[in-house]
Design a protein around this motif. Structure first.
Motif, mmCIF file in Angstrom:
data_model
loop_
_atom_site.group_PDB
_atom_site.id
_atom_site.type_symbol
_atom_site.label_atom_id
_atom_site.label_comp_id
_atom_site.label_asym_id
_atom_site.label_seq_id
_atom_site.Cartn_x
_atom_site.Cartn_y
_atom_site.Cartn_z
ATOM 1 N N GLU A 118 0.667 -1.264 0.039
ATOM 2 C CA GLU A 118 0.048 -0.193 0.099
ATOM 3 C C GLU A 118 0.707 1.123 0.018
ATOM 4 O OE1 GLU A 118 -3.404 0.563 2.700
ATOM 5 O OE2 GLU A 118 -3.802 -2.065 2.589
ATOM 6 N N THR A 119 1.976 1.235 0.710
ATOM 7 C CA THR A 119 2.839 2.507 0.910
ATOM 8 C C THR A 119 3.600 2.608 -0.520
ATOM 9 O OG1 THR A 119 3.158 1.794 3.151
ATOM 10 C CG2 THR A 119 4.648 3.392 1.834
ATOM 11 N N ILE A 120 3.973 1.532 -1.132
ATOM 12 C CA ILE A 120 4.739 1.716 -2.594
ATOM 13 C C ILE A 120 3.661 2.234 -3.302
ATOM 14 C CG2 ILE A 120 5.572 0.452 -4.334
ATOM 15 C CD1 ILE A 120 6.782 -1.647 -2.204
ATOM 16 N N LEU A 121 2.198 1.951 -3.347
ATOM 17 C CA LEU A 121 1.513 2.256 -4.378
ATOM 18 C C LEU A 121 1.008 3.693 -4.075
ATOM 19 C CD1 LEU A 121 -0.640 -1.040 -5.108
ATOM 20 C CD2 LEU A 121 0.637 0.020 -6.672
ATOM 21 N N ALA A 122 1.020 4.143 -2.910
ATOM 22 C CA ALA A 122 0.968 5.298 -2.386
ATOM 23 C C ALA A 122 1.701 6.317 -2.906
ATOM 24 C CB ALA A 122 0.477 5.526 -1.096
ATOM 25 N N ILE A 123 3.148 6.113 -2.802
ATOM 26 C CA ILE A 123 4.149 6.798 -3.141
ATOM 27 C C ILE A 123 3.986 6.948 -4.816
ATOM 28 C CG2 ILE A 123 6.555 6.934 -3.423
ATOM 29 C CD1 ILE A 123 6.777 5.789 -0.715
ATOM 30 N N GLU A 124 3.850 6.073 -5.518
ATOM 31 C CA GLU A 124 3.691 5.805 -6.826
ATOM 32 C C GLU A 124 2.641 6.716 -7.373
ATOM 33 O OE1 GLU A 124 2.448 5.411 -10.848
ATOM 34 O OE2 GLU A 124 1.239 5.004 -9.182
ATOM 35 N N GLU A 125 1.423 6.706 -6.655
ATOM 36 C CA GLU A 125 0.454 7.925 -6.851
ATOM 37 C C GLU A 125 0.643 9.173 -6.723
ATOM 38 O OE1 GLU A 125 -3.991 6.594 -6.550
ATOM 39 O OE2 GLU A 125 -3.727 8.006 -4.850
ATOM 40 N N PHE A 126 1.476 9.347 -5.508
ATOM 41 C CA PHE A 126 1.912 10.819 -5.149
ATOM 42 C C PHE A 126 2.767 11.325 -6.152
ATOM 43 C CE2 PHE A 126 5.015 13.308 -3.158
ATOM 44 C CZ PHE A 126 4.372 14.542 -2.922
ATOM 45 N N LEU A 127 3.615 10.558 -6.689
ATOM 46 C CA LEU A 127 4.615 10.960 -7.763
ATOM 47 C C LEU A 127 4.158 11.337 -9.142
ATOM 48 C CD1 LEU A 127 7.681 8.672 -6.762
ATOM 49 C CD2 LEU A 127 7.568 11.174 -6.494
ATOM 50 N N SER A 128 3.081 10.151 -9.492
ATOM 51 C CA SER A 128 2.361 10.597 -10.687
ATOM 52 C C SER A 128 1.688 11.709 -10.840
ATOM 53 C CB SER A 128 1.394 9.243 -10.809
ATOM 54 O OG SER A 128 2.001 8.122 -11.021
ATOM 55 N N ILE A 129 0.925 11.901 -9.655
ATOM 56 C CA ILE A 129 0.165 13.479 -9.478
ATOM 57 C C ILE A 129 1.250 14.702 -9.376
ATOM 58 C CG2 ILE A 129 -1.052 14.684 -7.702
ATOM 59 C CD1 ILE A 129 -2.203 12.207 -6.777
ATOM 60 N N GLN A 130 2.268 14.371 -8.758
ATOM 61 C CA GLN A 130 3.325 15.433 -9.036
ATOM 62 C C GLN A 130 3.928 15.900 -10.294
ATOM 63 O OE1 GLN A 130 2.087 16.840 -5.824
ATOM 64 N NE2 GLN A 130 4.282 17.664 -5.935
ATOM 65 N N MET A 131 4.017 14.487 -10.943
ATOM 66 C CA MET A 131 4.549 14.741 -12.375
ATOM 67 C C MET A 131 3.569 15.310 -13.330
ATOM 68 S SD MET A 131 7.502 13.973 -13.646
ATOM 69 C CE MET A 131 8.080 14.450 -15.032
ATOM 70 N N ASP A 132 2.355 14.922 -13.088
ATOM 71 C CA ASP A 132 1.242 15.575 -13.874
ATOM 72 C C ASP A 132 1.231 17.308 -13.726
ATOM 73 O OD1 ASP A 132 0.273 13.215 -14.890
ATOM 74 O OD2 ASP A 132 -1.361 13.349 -13.314
ATOM 75 N N LYS A 133 1.443 17.505 -12.389
ATOM 76 C CA LYS A 133 1.491 19.021 -12.136
ATOM 77 C C LYS A 133 2.826 19.520 -12.678
ATOM 78 C CE LYS A 133 -1.061 18.430 -7.941
ATOM 79 N NZ LYS A 133 -0.930 18.167 -6.350
ATOM 80 N N TYR A 134 3.888 19.142 -12.405
ATOM 81 C CA TYR A 134 5.194 19.567 -13.081
ATOM 82 C C TYR A 134 5.193 19.866 -14.491
ATOM 83 C CZ TYR A 134 6.749 19.224 -8.046
ATOM 84 O OH TYR A 134 6.768 19.176 -6.888
ATOM 85 N N GLU A 135 4.476 18.842 -15.175
ATOM 86 C CA GLU A 135 4.494 18.955 -16.713
ATOM 87 C C GLU A 135 3.545 19.693 -17.385
ATOM 88 O OE1 GLU A 135 4.648 14.843 -17.950
ATOM 89 O OE2 GLU A 135 6.849 14.835 -17.980
#
Length: 676
Positions: free
Chosen positions: A246-263
């Protein structure tokens, strides 16, 4: 519901320094479908925000871990949701921790796999040499001789002897090839090599070993040791997977969200001091969106639409499942009628008409409900919901037809208990209807009525499709084009339907339905000059068809000749295509009857083998019943499913539905592991 949701085109304009703040806001609202920007003299496409490269590397790392751990987010129901601030605070620490816990172990596993692969290759080279039976020291290091050791597909000895007889060749069979060792003077080496290559020669490296058996045992022991270590590491990784998933998937989701914003700047035009992005938003959300943007000092302006807005399908929950079938064919254009409602109504009905069996319908429903618990992705959930609807309709039609793993009653000498393993019980179920089903599609009258009913359905669906097409063309091109392109075919197909009804009237179909006279002898077709006594075949339906076909032909010529010239008249033969498509709906009867009689044959053979008066091999009879009905069920799922789709895609959609739209994809995402 029949039209996609109304969209408005907007621009979002603000100070360049606010772009990161706006990215957070847009992502959270998940409303704006952003259009690809076009650069101008003063505005250029922006560059990713400062932290994008770091987030990108971290995201690649986490997705690599997820891939190797075979984690499927759709199959994991989170016990709790993580706060974004919580993930952000421990992100660096967790990345380093996982690199040690997972990354180094995965790297070690890769090195083990490479080492095992190398050892197995070495083993594959040594085993043929062992079969040859010549010590390794005798196979190399000669000054005046060339030695060729390897595998060949055919024996080259006769060809080699044509060059010189002064050579030695040792050969042993190994699988489908020969392992050979050829000794020859160095001066003949090149010619020998050419002959060997023609025989499919593949050289084997000769190792520096004294004993092939000892070396093989050593390699096998090393492989076993490596495999044991690999299993231990894999066990450790599996424990980490269970604990940290769950923690791994939460981190991946967080990073994906951040990547969307940064791009986001890559989808935005920027100048020295400002930014602007253009997109579409549902009209009902415009006021809320503007208010939110205004409160953050960002301007929103409604623009005049240019081009095709994205399509946001607008269907209620039950119908929404069938969007999967619609978008498989094509995404509706923004101004097109969305056919999802029609396929939601008719797909289960057609499926039920064809399968139409209580037992099979229950199995389809139960199987779909079970698989819904296994496959959690949105696509599978929608497909399996469709399976539930189709299974329920199969049960409904099974009650109407009187079928449960085959027909209760079959016309002829056989009684229900003789051909059906639960025939007597099913017969009692229908005592209120004199032991017979509500509608028997196996009986001769039932076949005729159902065939006529399928033709009526075909005519109605095709005419309805052209009516929807009339609306689409009217909206896009105007009334004249709608009349010439679609109304002409509505009139033509109606004339064709009158001809079909006229024939049905003369052969007594209407009499069997209680709506027409008994025809006695069937009169000839009303074709003057071709049929003797044709006047007897004339009826009101044939008469009604003539003016309809004349009007159709006039409208058709008016529409096609300006586009195609005189050759356009030839395209009138397309009317026969619609006749074929009307008759295509007869598959609703044919596919169903094939399933009925397969079930009947399975029951008949199985019960005859079980019958104590007959052959009496109960186990074999039961096996035939089980295997036969499983096979028939598989066909009963595939064939009605595919044929029902075909009746929509080919016979219905082509009358009005073009597709080619683009789906509404708002900037943002639905979060599963991170708190909103």
């Amino acid at each position: 519901m029949l039209k996609p949701e109304k969209m408005v085109k907007i621009s979002v304009v603000g100070s360049r320094e606010k772009i990161e703040e706006v990215a957070n806001l847009l992502h959270r609202m998940n409303l704006v479908h952003i259009e690809e920007p076009e650069e101008s003299e003063y505005f250029r496409i922006g560059e990713p925000l400062e932290s994008a490269s770091y987030v990108s590397r971290a995201l690649v790392q986490m997705r690599s871990f997820i891939s190797h751990l075979k984690l499927d987010p759709s199959k994991i129901v989170p016990k709790r949701k993580y706060k974004a601030s919580e993930i952000e605070a421990q992100l660096k620490q967790k990345l380093e921790e996982y690199q040690g816990l997972i990354g180094e172990k995965l790297e070690y596993l890769r090195s083990v796999d490479e080492k095992v692969s190398s050892l197995k290759e070495e083993l594959n080279n040594i085993e043929p040499l062992k079969q040859l039976g010549i010590p390794a020291r005798l196979l190399k290091r000669y000054k005046t001789l060339r030695v060729f050791v390897g595998m060949v597909k055919e024996n080259p000895e006769s060809k080699l002897s044509e060059i010189t007889s002064e050579f030695e060749m040792f050969a042993k069979e190994y699988g489908k090839e020969l392992v050979v060792a050829v000794f020859v003077k160095a001066e003949y080496g090149d010619e020998f090599l050419r002959i060997l290559q023609e025989s499919g020669f593949r050289e084997l490296p000769v190792p520096d070993v004294d004993d092939f058996d000892a070396k093989i045992a050593e390699i096998e022991k090393e492989i076993e040791s490596l495999q044991s270590k690999k299993e231990q590491i894999e066990k450790e990784i599996e424990e980490i997977k269970v604990k940290e998933a769950e923690t791994i998937l939460a981190i991946e989701e967080f990073l994906s969200i951040q990547m969307d914003k940064y791009e986001l700047p890559l989808k935005t035009l920027v100048s020295r001091y400002s930014f602007v992005l253009v997109g579409y938003i549902p009209a009902k959300s415009l006021d809320t969106f503007k208010a939110q943007m205004d409160s953050n000092g960002v301007a929103v302006e409604v623009l005049e639409e240019e081009g095709e807005p994205p399509t946001k399908l607008n269907n209620p929950v039950g119908v929404r499942n069938f969007e999967l079938l619609t978008t498989t064919f094509g995404v509706p254009k923004y101004k097109e009628i969305d056919p999802t409602l029609f396929i939601a109504i008719f797909f289960p009905i057609f499926f039920g008409m064809m399968l139409g069996d209580i037992g099979y319908g229950i199995l389809v429903t139960v199987l779909s409900l079970y698989l819904k618990r296994v496959f959690k992705t949105e696509g599978w959930q929608r497909m399996l919901n469709i399976g539930v609807y189709a299974g329920v309709m199969s049960i409904v039609f099974g009650v109407i037809y009187g079928e449960c793993f085959g027909p209760f009653v079959v016309p002829g000498e056989y009684e229900p208990y003789q051909i059906h393993f639960i025939g007597s019980q099913l017969e009692h179920f229908y005592e209120f209807h004199h032991g017979h089903p509500i509608f028997d599609r196996v009986e001769e009258m039932g076949v005729k009525i159902l065939l006529f009913a399928t033709i009526i359905i075909g005519i109605a669906k095709i005419l309805f499709g052209f009516a929807l097409g009339f609306y689409n063309v009217y909206v896009e091109h105007g009334l004249k084009d709608a009349i010439l392109e679609k109304l002409s075919w509505i009139i033509g197909v109606t004339g064709l339907a009158m001809i079909i009804f006229g024939f049905a009237y003369n052969v007594g179909v209407f009499y069997q339905l209680g709506l027409g006279p008994d025809p006695g002898d069937v009169p000839p077709l009303p074709l003057p000059g071709l049929m003797e006594g044709w006047q007897a075949g004339v009826n009101m339906f044939y008469v009604a068809s003539l003016p309809l076909l004349v009007i159709w032909f006039i409208l058709f010529v008016m529409g096609e000749v300006p586009k195609m010239g005189a050759m356009g008249v030839i395209l009138a033969v397309e009317l026969l295509t619609w006749f074929g498509q009307i008759m295509s709906y007869a598959r609703l009867l044919a596919i169903g009857l094939s399933s009925v009689y397969i079930a009947f044959v399975v029951n008949f053979i199985g019960m005859k083998i079980i019958d104590p008066v007959g052959i009496s091999i109960p186990i074999l009879g039961a096996l035939i019943l089980v295997v036969g009905h499983i096979g028939n069920l598989i066909l009963g799922i595939l064939d009605p499913g595919l044929q029902s789709l075909r009746l929509h895609y080919v016979e219905f959609f082509t009358k009005f539905f073009e597709g080619g739209g683009k789906l509404y994809e708002p900037f943002g995402r639905i979060k599963r592991f991170i708190e909103e």
